[in-house]
Motif scaffolding. Structure first.
Motif, mmCIF file in Angstrom:
data_model
loop_
_atom_site.group_PDB
_atom_site.id
_atom_site.type_symbol
_atom_site.label_atom_id
_atom_site.label_comp_id
_atom_site.label_asym_id
_atom_site.label_seq_id
_atom_site.Cartn_x
_atom_site.Cartn_y
_atom_site.Cartn_z
ATOM 1 N N ALA A 35 16.099 2.902 10.875
ATOM 2 C CA ALA A 35 17.471 3.342 11.138
ATOM 3 C C ALA A 35 18.529 2.398 10.589
ATOM 4 O O ALA A 35 19.494 2.828 9.960
ATOM 5 C CB ALA A 35 17.676 3.533 12.645
ATOM 6 N N SER A 36 18.376 1.118 10.807
ATOM 7 C CA SER A 36 19.422 0.164 10.429
ATOM 8 C C SER A 36 19.524 -0.066 8.937
ATOM 9 O O SER A 36 20.572 -0.474 8.447
ATOM 10 C CB SER A 36 19.191 -1.173 11.137
ATOM 11 O OG SER A 36 19.321 -0.995 12.531
ATOM 12 N N SER A 37 18.466 0.206 8.192
ATOM 13 C CA SER A 37 18.494 -0.099 6.756
ATOM 14 C C SER A 37 18.883 1.090 5.879
ATOM 15 O O SER A 37 19.047 0.920 4.673
ATOM 16 C CB SER A 37 17.132 -0.628 6.308
ATOM 17 O OG SER A 37 16.141 0.368 6.445
ATOM 18 N N ARG A 44 21.228 2.678 19.019
ATOM 19 C CA ARG A 44 19.915 2.453 19.630
ATOM 20 C C ARG A 44 19.871 3.043 21.037
ATOM 21 O O ARG A 44 20.783 2.828 21.827
ATOM 22 C CB ARG A 44 19.595 0.976 19.662
ATOM 23 C CG ARG A 44 19.508 0.375 18.250
ATOM 24 C CD ARG A 44 18.958 -1.022 18.267
ATOM 25 N NE ARG A 44 17.599 -1.049 18.770
ATOM 26 C CZ ARG A 44 16.504 -1.016 17.999
ATOM 27 N NH1 ARG A 44 16.634 -0.935 16.690
ATOM 28 N NH2 ARG A 44 15.312 -1.074 18.529
ATOM 29 N N LEU A 45 18.790 3.751 21.300
ATOM 30 C CA LEU A 45 18.494 4.254 22.640
ATOM 31 C C LEU A 45 17.057 3.846 22.978
ATOM 32 O O LEU A 45 16.176 4.682 23.178
ATOM 33 C CB LEU A 45 18.660 5.775 22.712
ATOM 34 C CG LEU A 45 20.075 6.323 22.566
ATOM 35 C CD1 LEU A 45 20.076 7.847 22.670
ATOM 36 C CD2 LEU A 45 21.010 5.731 23.613
ATOM 37 N N ASP A 46 16.836 2.541 22.990
ATOM 38 C CA ASP A 46 15.504 2.001 23.257
ATOM 39 C C ASP A 46 14.992 2.499 24.606
ATOM 40 O O ASP A 46 15.748 2.633 25.567
ATOM 41 C CB ASP A 46 15.547 0.471 23.265
ATOM 42 C CG ASP A 46 15.953 -0.089 21.918
ATOM 43 O OD1 ASP A 46 15.328 0.288 20.914
ATOM 44 O OD2 ASP A 46 16.910 -0.885 21.868
ATOM 45 N N ILE A 122 22.532 7.841 12.802
ATOM 46 C CA ILE A 122 21.104 7.806 13.103
ATOM 47 C C ILE A 122 20.938 7.230 14.498
ATOM 48 O O ILE A 122 21.519 6.181 14.816
ATOM 49 C CB ILE A 122 20.331 6.934 12.093
ATOM 50 C CG1 ILE A 122 20.450 7.509 10.677
ATOM 51 C CG2 ILE A 122 18.858 6.829 12.509
ATOM 52 C CD1 ILE A 122 19.819 6.643 9.606
ATOM 53 N N VAL A 123 20.178 7.913 15.308
ATOM 54 C CA VAL A 123 19.895 7.448 16.661
ATOM 55 C C VAL A 123 18.452 6.955 16.687
ATOM 56 O O VAL A 123 17.525 7.726 16.451
ATOM 57 C CB VAL A 123 20.093 8.578 17.695
ATOM 58 C CG1 VAL A 123 19.764 8.079 19.092
ATOM 59 C CG2 VAL A 123 21.511 9.132 17.622
ATOM 60 N N GLN A 124 18.275 5.684 16.945
ATOM 61 C CA GLN A 124 16.928 5.100 17.038
ATOM 62 C C GLN A 124 16.493 5.173 18.491
ATOM 63 O O GLN A 124 17.068 4.519 19.359
ATOM 64 C CB GLN A 124 16.953 3.647 16.589
ATOM 65 C CG GLN A 124 15.597 2.973 16.724
ATOM 66 C CD GLN A 124 15.027 2.603 15.387
ATOM 67 O OE1 GLN A 124 15.727 2.057 14.572
ATOM 68 N NE2 GLN A 124 13.762 2.887 15.181
#
Length: 142
Positions: A35-37, A44-46, A122-124
């Motif tokens: 997601a970050s790259s 982030r929704l860890d 983008i939601v991780q």
């Protein structure tokens, strides 16, 4: 506090959903997704499953009904016709929650990454099931 908003949706994600326009894409990525790259804002929704996040997002966001494929998953590398169990769960959620249910289509891995790189956000998620990634195209509220 607000009513009728799924509590798993963070303030940042709520802002992104409200800011998205018709035709913008949102990616729900699993814990392995880069997601970050890829370029777009990553939220982030860890610890949350992609299926729970999909349910929550579709409870607020309309799915586009002006395109043939408003929901896309990533094809299994080397087995493009294989459908991991999470794909069936995604489809069930779309069928039961989306205001315009549609069959899920798929993209080859690198085509999926390219499409994701052009998304609004983008939601991780914390999804640990492989291929727990889906792209949704936002529709119009009539």
């Amino acid at each position: 506090m607000l009513r009728n908003i799924p509590p798993i949706l963070s303030p940042d994600l709520l802002h992104a959903l409200a800011a998205m326009g018709h035709g913008d894409d949102i990616v729900l990525g699993d814990a392995n997704f880069p997601a970050s790259s890829l370029g777009p804002t990553a939220i982030r929704l860890d610890g949350l499953d992609a299926t729970d996040v999909l349910q929550a997002v579709l409870s607020l966001m309309p799915l586009d009904n002006f395109v043939p494929d408003p929901a896309l998953t990533m094809q299994v590398v080397g087995k493009p016709d294989e459908a991991p169990p999470i794909f069936g769960e995604f489809q069930k959620i779309i069928d039961e929650t989306a205001d315009h249910p549609a069959p899920i289509a798929s993209l080859e891995r690198f085509d999926f990454y390219q499409r994701a790189s052009e998304a609004f956000v983008i939601v991780q998620t914390g999804e640990t099931r492989l291929y727990g990634n889906i792209i949704l195209k936002k529709g119009v509220i009539g």
